[in-house]
Design a protein around this motif. Structure first.
Motif, PDB file in Angstrom:
ATOM      1  N   VAL A  33       0.841  -1.206   0.000  1.00  0.00           N
ATOM      2  CA  VAL A  33       0.000   0.000   0.000  1.00  0.00           C
ATOM      3  C   VAL A  33       0.872   1.251   0.000  1.00  0.00           C
ATOM      4  CG1 VAL A  33      -1.685   1.321   1.350  1.00  0.00           C
ATOM      5  CG2 VAL A  33      -1.954  -1.158   1.071  1.00  0.00           C
ATOM      6  N   GLN A  34       1.961   1.224   0.750  1.00  0.00           N
ATOM      7  CA  GLN A  34       2.850   2.378   0.773  1.00  0.00           C
ATOM      8  C   GLN A  34       3.503   2.596  -0.593  1.00  0.00           C
ATOM      9  OE1 GLN A  34       2.979   4.535   3.071  1.00  0.00           O
ATOM     10  NE2 GLN A  34       4.607   5.822   2.223  1.00  0.00           N
ATOM     11  N   GLU A  35       3.886   1.514  -1.248  1.00  0.00           N
ATOM     12  CA  GLU A  35       4.454   1.629  -2.591  1.00  0.00           C
ATOM     13  C   GLU A  35       3.407   2.168  -3.570  1.00  0.00           C
ATOM     14  OE1 GLU A  35       7.023   1.551  -5.800  1.00  0.00           O
ATOM     15  OE2 GLU A  35       7.440   1.409  -3.657  1.00  0.00           O
ATOM     16  N   THR A  36       2.149   1.784  -3.359  1.00  0.00           N
ATOM     17  CA  THR A  36       1.067   2.322  -4.191  1.00  0.00           C
ATOM     18  C   THR A  36       0.963   3.828  -4.017  1.00  0.00           C
ATOM     19  OG1 THR A  36      -0.138   0.231  -3.980  1.00  0.00           O
ATOM     20  CG2 THR A  36      -1.393   2.148  -4.715  1.00  0.00           C
ATOM     21  N   TRP A  37       1.089   4.291  -2.780  1.00  0.00           N
ATOM     22  CA  TRP A  37       1.059   5.732  -2.526  1.00  0.00           C
ATOM     23  C   TRP A  37       2.190   6.448  -3.247  1.00  0.00           C
ATOM     24  CZ3 TRP A  37      -0.524  10.347  -1.637  1.00  0.00           C
ATOM     25  CH2 TRP A  37       0.355  11.336  -1.185  1.00  0.00           C
ATOM     26  N   LEU A  38       3.388   5.868  -3.191  1.00  0.00           N
ATOM     27  CA  LEU A  38       4.530   6.519  -3.841  1.00  0.00           C
ATOM     28  C   LEU A  38       4.319   6.621  -5.345  1.00  0.00           C
ATOM     29  CD1 LEU A  38       7.461   4.841  -1.871  1.00  0.00           C
ATOM     30  CD2 LEU A  38       6.556   7.167  -1.590  1.00  0.00           C
ATOM     31  N   ARG A  39       3.777   5.571  -5.947  1.00  0.00           N
ATOM     32  CA  ARG A  39       3.504   5.615  -7.379  1.00  0.00           C
ATOM     33  C   ARG A  39       2.382   6.601  -7.697  1.00  0.00           C
ATOM     34  NH1 ARG A  39       4.182  -0.582  -9.706  1.00  0.00           N
ATOM     35  NH2 ARG A  39       6.106  -1.076  -8.547  1.00  0.00           N
ATOM     36  N   TYR A  40       1.397   6.637  -6.826  1.00  0.00           N
ATOM     37  CA  TYR A  40       0.280   7.571  -7.012  1.00  0.00           C
ATOM     38  C   TYR A  40       0.770   9.010  -6.941  1.00  0.00           C
ATOM     39  CZ  TYR A  40      -3.983  10.101  -5.600  1.00  0.00           C
ATOM     40  OH  TYR A  40      -5.016  10.997  -5.509  1.00  0.00           O
ATOM     41  N   ALA A  41       1.541   9.308  -5.908  1.00  0.00           N
ATOM     42  CA  ALA A  41       2.040  10.675  -5.745  1.00  0.00           C
ATOM     43  C   ALA A  41       2.955  11.070  -6.892  1.00  0.00           C
ATOM     44  CB  ALA A  41       2.766  10.811  -4.408  1.00  0.00           C
ATOM     45  N   GLY A  42       3.784  10.128  -7.351  1.00  0.00           N
ATOM     46  CA  GLY A  42       4.694  10.436  -8.435  1.00  0.00           C
ATOM     47  C   GLY A  42       3.998  10.632  -9.762  1.00  0.00           C
ATOM     48  N   ALA A  43       2.983   9.815 -10.019  1.00  0.00           N
ATOM     49  CA  ALA A  43       2.309   9.867 -11.314  1.00  0.00           C
ATOM     50  C   ALA A  43       1.255  10.962 -11.400  1.00  0.00           C
ATOM     51  CB  ALA A  43       1.663   8.520 -11.614  1.00  0.00           C
ATOM     52  N   LEU A  44       0.696  11.353 -10.268  1.00  0.00           N
ATOM     53  CA  LEU A  44      -0.467  12.231 -10.311  1.00  0.00           C
ATOM     54  C   LEU A  44      -0.229  13.594  -9.675  1.00  0.00           C
ATOM     55  CD1 LEU A  44      -3.229   9.618  -9.486  1.00  0.00           C
ATOM     56  CD2 LEU A  44      -2.371  10.343 -11.698  1.00  0.00           C
ATOM     57  N   ALA A  45       1.016  13.929  -9.395  1.00  0.00           N
ATOM     58  CA  ALA A  45       1.276  15.268  -8.870  1.00  0.00           C
ATOM     59  C   ALA A  45       0.883  16.337  -9.886  1.00  0.00           C
ATOM     60  CB  ALA A  45       2.757  15.401  -8.503  1.00  0.00           C
ATOM     61  N   ASP A  46       0.904  15.964 -11.155  1.00  0.00           N
ATOM     62  CA  ASP A  46       0.478  16.867 -12.223  1.00  0.00           C
ATOM     63  C   ASP A  46      -1.054  16.871 -12.279  1.00  0.00           C
ATOM     64  OD1 ASP A  46      -0.097  18.271 -14.480  1.00  0.00           O
ATOM     65  OD2 ASP A  46       1.035  17.003 -15.851  1.00  0.00           O
ATOM     66  N   PRO A  47      -1.717  18.006 -12.016  1.00  0.00           N
ATOM     67  CA  PRO A  47      -3.182  18.060 -12.031  1.00  0.00           C
ATOM     68  C   PRO A  47      -3.783  17.570 -13.342  1.00  0.00           C
ATOM     69  CG  PRO A  47      -2.283  20.047 -11.060  1.00  0.00           C
ATOM     70  CD  PRO A  47      -1.126  19.297 -11.637  1.00  0.00           C
ATOM     71  N   ALA A  48      -3.102  17.798 -14.456  1.00  0.00           N
ATOM     72  CA  ALA A  48      -3.624  17.357 -15.748  1.00  0.00           C
ATOM     73  C   ALA A  48      -3.666  15.832 -15.811  1.00  0.00           C
ATOM     74  CB  ALA A  48      -2.761  17.912 -16.877  1.00  0.00           C
ATOM     75  N   ALA A  49      -2.632  15.187 -15.271  1.00  0.00           N
ATOM     76  CA  ALA A  49      -2.611  13.728 -15.247  1.00  0.00           C
ATOM     77  C   ALA A  49      -3.700  13.190 -14.324  1.00  0.00           C
ATOM     78  CB  ALA A  49      -1.244  13.232 -14.808  1.00  0.00           C
ATOM     79  N   ARG A  50      -3.886  13.866 -13.182  1.00  0.00           N
ATOM     80  CA  ARG A  50      -4.937  13.442 -12.243  1.00  0.00           C
ATOM     81  C   ARG A  50      -6.315  13.554 -12.869  1.00  0.00           C
ATOM     82  NH1 ARG A  50      -8.472  11.723 -10.295  1.00  0.00           N
ATOM     83  NH2 ARG A  50      -9.236  11.700  -8.154  1.00  0.00           N
TER      84      ARG A  50
END
Length: 318
Positions: A33-50
């Motif tokens: 779950v923590q690794e999922t958070w890291l990937r989520y934060a890395g991939a979706l920090a860009d509002p356009a990607a989110r």
């Protein structure tokens, strides 16, 4: 990042449940779950990607499942070299309020063969891809198209993997767990009374004819090297264990607990060499009898159990 964190925390419980079913390890599930958070934060920090993600839970579940698949593939080697029998790290929580024991048809339907240590044990028989397909579809109702993305295959192949897993999970030698909390409480109360009496016949009557007992000590304490099968052998084994606890000079302490969503006990005694022995006892219950007993006494898998109070003596009180 604050919004991202809030969105993720709202899904953490769901992701932990998914990962724990897949991995059978609380610590590995938390890491996934923590690794999922890291990937989520890395991939979706860009509002356009989110903004491109319409179903956040589906995205997070898919990502977490891929991480779990990698862990499962590497865990096969570790399981093969594990000393003795293997049981999952238990998820231990407080029992519900008194009203939580009231029988509920909806709860019975949800719990039937879908919760408890018994399911986690049988999932170990599955290949990693089968386990992912079964857990996602049969437990969490994820569509096969999404499962195929996780596994890198086709929806038809994912469906076949889940079907094969389902046949294994429903095999005749798998302990069934279909009781609601009220029935579990009645059966465990009868079990404790039978153990306390020391009467073999009385204990046998609480056990299903094909009951199985599995103990996981991780090599730290003596434990059966193979499952104990059958009502009479299991009853004799249990009475021997509880008799030993009394002879080793320490009282047996116990309290009821929810273990992987089903009723069980947290217990504590003193081993013959003076070491404190903490364990979690999980059960599978069907048709008024116990079909499975699962003793987790590997201290590496129960490191965070709170100490029991001196007043919490055996037999446990609800």
């Amino acid at each position: 990042m604050g919004d991202l964190a809030a969105e993720f925390e709202a899904e953490r419980g769901h992701l932990t449940a998914v990962a724990h079913r897949m991995l059978g390890s609380r610590s590995e599930a938390e890491d996934a779950v923590q690794e999922t958070w890291l990937r989520y934060a890395g991939a979706l920090a860009d509002p356009a990607a989110r903004a491109q993600i319409r179903e956040l839970r589906a995205w997070l579940t898919t990502t977490c499942s891929r991480i779990c698949l990698d862990v499962l593939r590497s865990a096969r080697v570790r399981r093969e070299t594990y000393p003795g029998q293997w049981l999952p790290e238990p998820m231990v929580r407080a029992v519900p309020t008194t009203d939580g024991f009231a029988p509920d048809p909806a709860e019975r339907a949800v719990r039937a063969d879908q919760v408890g240590t018994a399911l986690l044990v049988v999932l170990e028989r599955l290949a990693p891809e089968q386990r992912i397909a079964f857990v996602l579809h049969d437990v969490f109702a994820v569509p096969f198209a999404t499962i195929a993305e996780v596994l890198g295959t086709t929806p038809a192949a994912a469906r076949q993997l889940a079907s094969r897993a389902r046949r294994t999970v429903s095999a005749p030698d798998v302990p069934r767990h279909t009781a609601d909390l009220a029935e579990q409480r009645r059966v465990l109360t009868a079990f404790a009374a039978a153990v306390e009496s020391g009467e073999l016949d009385r204990l046998v009557r609480v056990l299903a004819p094909d009951v199985v007992l599995i103990g996981d000590s991780g090599g730290h304490f003596p434990a059966a090297r193979r499952p104990v099968l059958g009502a009479d052998p299991v009853a004799r084994f249990i009475l021997g264990l509880f008799g030993q606890a009394g002879r080793y000079g320490g009282r047996l302490l116990a309290r009821p607990a929810l273990v992987d969503g089903a009723l069980g006990w947290q217990a504590e005694t003193v081993f013959r060499d003076g070491r404190s022995l903490r364990l979690v006892i999980a059960f599978a219950v069907r048709a008024g009898r116990i079909t499975g007993v699962f003793n987790q006494l590997n201290p590496e898998k129960v490191p965070d159990l709170p100490a029991l109070g001196a007043e919490e003596v055996w037999p446990p009180r609800w």
